[in-house]
Design an enzyme around this catalytic site. Structure first.
Site, PDB file in Angstrom:
ATOM      1  N   ASP A  67       0.847  -1.192   0.000  1.00 36.43           N
ATOM      2  CA  ASP A  67       0.000   0.000   0.000  1.00 36.43           C
ATOM      3  C   ASP A  67       0.882   1.243   0.000  1.00 36.43           C
ATOM      4  OD1 ASP A  67      -2.286   1.529   0.044  1.00 36.43           O
ATOM      5  OD2 ASP A  67      -3.038   0.765   1.960  1.00 36.43           O
ATOM      6  N   LYS A  75      -2.039   7.994   6.593  1.00 42.24           N
ATOM      7  CA  LYS A  75      -2.732   7.463   5.434  1.00 42.24           C
ATOM      8  C   LYS A  75      -4.167   7.978   5.438  1.00 42.24           C
ATOM      9  CE  LYS A  75      -2.340   3.098   4.475  1.00 42.24           C
ATOM     10  NZ  LYS A  75      -2.215   3.415   3.024  1.00 42.24           N
ATOM     11  N   GLU A 124      -8.024  -0.009   4.972  1.00 44.89           N
ATOM     12  CA  GLU A 124      -6.574  -0.193   4.914  1.00 44.89           C
ATOM     13  C   GLU A 124      -6.019  -0.624   6.266  1.00 44.89           C
ATOM     14  OE1 GLU A 124      -5.393   2.935   1.334  1.00 44.89           O
ATOM     15  OE2 GLU A 124      -5.467   3.636   3.407  1.00 44.89           O
TER      16      GLU A 124
END
Length: 225
Positions: free
Chosen positions: A83, A96, A105
């Site tokens: 990622d 993030k 995520e």
């Protein structure tokens, strides 16, 4: 070399970790896009994997490239997840959620054996916080949470999509806050934020990352925790 090309450099280095038989978590965002495209090419050439997507957008792209998608419940545990991040510091800590997929995520990262983060050189920082921290909230509580965050001097702004309220894949809101002037440890800040009823998750990823791959021009530098 441009930032876009650096993203591709990092992605191509990361997919070297992917082997047949693995269950793979697929991230979301502009850097993860290159990784998914590269894995799609590997699948065409015989790679046999099953993948879990961290967003509806990623799932659609992966399926279009012939990558088999399963649910996280079916996978139970992932061998590897690749990622991107909006910021990463020397302690493997991340911000993030710029792409709005922070909740999925973080769930995927928590259920992965090896988490690899891929970034271009602009995302490497000495201190987190120049990028606003996304916080995912339940719509019922969003306006009250904004008031609490204002009292914490975090300058909250509810994220919009054009002139409409932004909604995540889980139909939640996102509030972006400024943590640059926060002096407390990030772990304490995260704990304080998540103690507020209605906050589902934050974009602070403090302990999940195992490998960071930073592209610097045509080369990439890998660091392992």
């Amino acid at each position: 070399m441009s930032g876009v090309n650096e993203k591709k450099v990092a992605a191509l280095e990361a997919v070297k970790y992917v082997k047949s038989g693995m269950k793979v978590g697929l991230g979301t965002g502009s850097t993860a896009l290159y990784m998914i495209q590269a894995i799609g090419e590997m699948v065409k050439n015989g790679l046999n994997i099953k993948a879990v997507a961290t967003s509806v957008e990623t799932e659609k792209l992966a399926k279009s490239l012939g990558i088999e998608i399963i649910t996280l419940a079916e996978a139970k545990r992932l061998d590897i997840t690749i990622d991107g991040a909006d910021e990463v510091n020397e302690e493997f800590q991340l911000i993030k959620g710029g792409g709005g997929a922070l909740l999925r995520e973080k769930i995927v990262a928590h259920n992965t054996n090896l988490n690899i983060i891929i970034v271009d050189s602009s995302k490497k920082v000495s201190r987190l916080g120049k990028f606003k921290l996304p916080i995912e909230t339940i719509p019922f509580a969003t306006q009250l949470i904004i008031s609490e965050l204002e009292a914490m001097n975090l300058e909250p702004i509810q994220r919009l999509n054009g002139d409409q309220v932004y909604r995540t894949d889980e139909n939640n809101d996102i509030i972006d806050v400024n943590i640059w002037n926060c002096d407390e440890p990030l772990s304490d800040l995260e704990q304080r934020l998540k103690a507020i009823p209605g906050i589902v998750e934050t974009g602070l990823f403090l302990t999940t990352t195992n490998v960071v791959i930073v592209a610097e021009g045509e080369k990439s530098v890998s660091r392992k925790r």
